[in-house]
Design a protein around this motif. Sequence first.
Motif, PDB file in Angstrom:
ATOM      1  N   UNK A 168       0.836  -1.198   0.000  1.00 63.44           N
ATOM      2  CA  UNK A 168       0.000   0.000   0.000  1.00 63.44           C
ATOM      3  C   UNK A 168       0.874   1.253   0.000  1.00 63.44           C
ATOM      4  N   UNK A 169       0.566   2.189  -0.894  1.00 65.85           N
ATOM      5  CA  UNK A 169       1.300   3.449  -0.915  1.00 65.85           C
ATOM      6  C   UNK A 169       1.021   4.273   0.338  1.00 65.85           C
ATOM      7  N   UNK A 170      -0.183   4.176   0.869  1.00 59.24           N
ATOM      8  CA  UNK A 170      -0.523   4.896   2.101  1.00 59.24           C
ATOM      9  C   UNK A 170       0.248   4.327   3.287  1.00 59.24           C
ATOM     10  N   UNK A 171       0.293   3.003   3.371  1.00 61.13           N
ATOM     11  CA  UNK A 171       1.038   2.356   4.456  1.00 61.13           C
ATOM     12  C   UNK A 171       2.521   2.678   4.381  1.00 61.13           C
ATOM     13  N   UNK A 172       3.043   2.811   3.157  1.00 62.15           N
ATOM     14  CA  UNK A 172       4.461   3.127   2.982  1.00 62.15           C
ATOM     15  C   UNK A 172       4.807   4.469   3.603  1.00 62.15           C
ATOM     16  N   UNK A 173       3.920   5.458   3.490  1.00 55.96           N
ATOM     17  CA  UNK A 173       4.178   6.764   4.079  1.00 55.96           C
ATOM     18  C   UNK A 173       4.119   6.701   5.599  1.00 55.96           C
ATOM     19  N   UNK A 174       3.202   5.905   6.125  1.00 55.44           N
ATOM     20  CA  UNK A 174       3.143   5.716   7.574  1.00 55.44           C
ATOM     21  C   UNK A 174       4.402   5.016   8.080  1.00 55.44           C
ATOM     22  N   UNK A 175       4.895   4.060   7.307  1.00 56.58           N
ATOM     23  CA  UNK A 175       6.118   3.349   7.669  1.00 56.58           C
ATOM     24  C   UNK A 175       7.315   4.302   7.680  1.00 56.58           C
ATOM     25  N   UNK A 176       7.386   5.178   6.699  1.00 59.71           N
ATOM     26  CA  UNK A 176       8.470   6.158   6.667  1.00 59.71           C
ATOM     27  C   UNK A 176       8.383   7.110   7.853  1.00 59.71           C
ATOM     28  N   UNK A 177       7.162   7.510   8.212  1.00 56.01           N
ATOM     29  CA  UNK A 177       6.988   8.414   9.345  1.00 56.01           C
ATOM     30  C   UNK A 177       7.499   7.781  10.640  1.00 56.01           C
ATOM     31  N   UNK A 178       7.358   6.476  10.735  1.00 52.55           N
ATOM     32  CA  UNK A 178       7.873   5.755  11.912  1.00 52.55           C
ATOM     33  C   UNK A 178       9.383   5.579  11.841  1.00 52.55           C
ATOM     34  N   UNK A 179       9.886   5.115  10.702  1.00 54.58           N
ATOM     35  CA  UNK A 179      11.309   4.797  10.602  1.00 54.58           C
ATOM     36  C   UNK A 179      12.197   6.044  10.665  1.00 54.58           C
ATOM     37  N   UNK A 180      11.703   7.154  10.174  1.00 55.87           N
ATOM     38  CA  UNK A 180      12.513   8.380  10.190  1.00 55.87           C
ATOM     39  C   UNK A 180      12.297   9.214  11.444  1.00 55.87           C
ATOM     40  N   UNK A 181      11.062   9.224  11.951  1.00 53.64           N
ATOM     41  CA  UNK A 181      10.744  10.153  13.030  1.00 53.64           C
ATOM     42  C   UNK A 181      10.162   9.485  14.280  1.00 53.64           C
ATOM     43  N   UNK A 182       9.967   8.170  14.256  1.00 50.79           N
ATOM     44  CA  UNK A 182       9.470   7.459  15.425  1.00 50.79           C
ATOM     45  C   UNK A 182       7.994   7.647  15.704  1.00 50.79           C
ATOM     46  N   UNK A 183       7.230   8.166  14.735  1.00 47.85           N
ATOM     47  CA  UNK A 183       5.795   8.402  14.932  1.00 47.85           C
ATOM     48  C   UNK A 183       5.037   7.088  14.740  1.00 47.85           C
ATOM     49  N   UNK A 184       4.283   6.689  15.760  1.00 46.21           N
ATOM     50  CA  UNK A 184       3.630   5.381  15.724  1.00 46.21           C
ATOM     51  C   UNK A 184       2.181   5.417  15.269  1.00 46.21           C
ATOM     52  N   UNK A 185       1.569   6.588  15.255  1.00 43.93           N
ATOM     53  CA  UNK A 185       0.206   6.736  14.746  1.00 43.93           C
ATOM     54  C   UNK A 185       0.223   7.756  13.618  1.00 43.93           C
ATOM     55  N   UNK A 186      -0.226   7.347  12.451  1.00 40.12           N
ATOM     56  CA  UNK A 186      -0.125   8.211  11.273  1.00 40.12           C
ATOM     57  C   UNK A 186      -1.414   8.189  10.471  1.00 40.12           C
TER      58      UNK A 186
END
Length: 230
Positions: free
Chosen positions: A93-111
Amino acid sequence: MKILCIDTATEACSAALLLDDTRDGIFEICPQQQSQRILPMIDELLTRNNIKLSQLDAIAYGRGPGSFTGVRIASSTIQGLALGSDLPVLEISTLAAMAQENFERFGVKQTLALIDARMSEVYCGDYQINENGVACSVADESVLPPADVKAILAKHRSEESYVGTGFHAYSQELGIQLQSDALAVNYPNAEFMLSLALSQYKSHQRVSVENVQPVYLRDKVTWKKLPNRE
């Protein structure tokens, strides 16, 4: 584990390679040039990492949502690669990919991920990072008028949890005032699809080449006739 991933679903174009514990990727913003750029990107990655397509364990692609043309470019490219290599395909999922990046780069767990879907709508995905560090959907991905996203926004109070072009395109309709000119994550990136692809591979969520199926979310599209055209 060796996985190649590509994405062309938005104005961005990207390719990435997972080679055991290392990752290598190429990311460009190149509207309407994805069909010309994606194969050279793949060739460059394979060459500089001294690996052949046949040596991979799987190939993955951003299956959407996104632009109709962009999603088709990725799906047709991955089908061609799979036919020539007999490798299993992973659909990300392209949407899930952005949430994954938000976690891996910035540690954000809810996106909350919103991609501008044009026609006064957004592609919407709400994600939580699980115990394995992988973005999981809290609800079904959908295409909505921005006003209908307001209820979901209530539990995402921080701008840090926002990703995607939909926030800037429809900030007024969403009833938000962004503090920055650009969010930290605006487009899906194949490099951050690799974690999702690896998780799918390990859980046997693979598809054969004949079952590759892009996800548009829209069931119907209204086309307006141009003047003096049949």
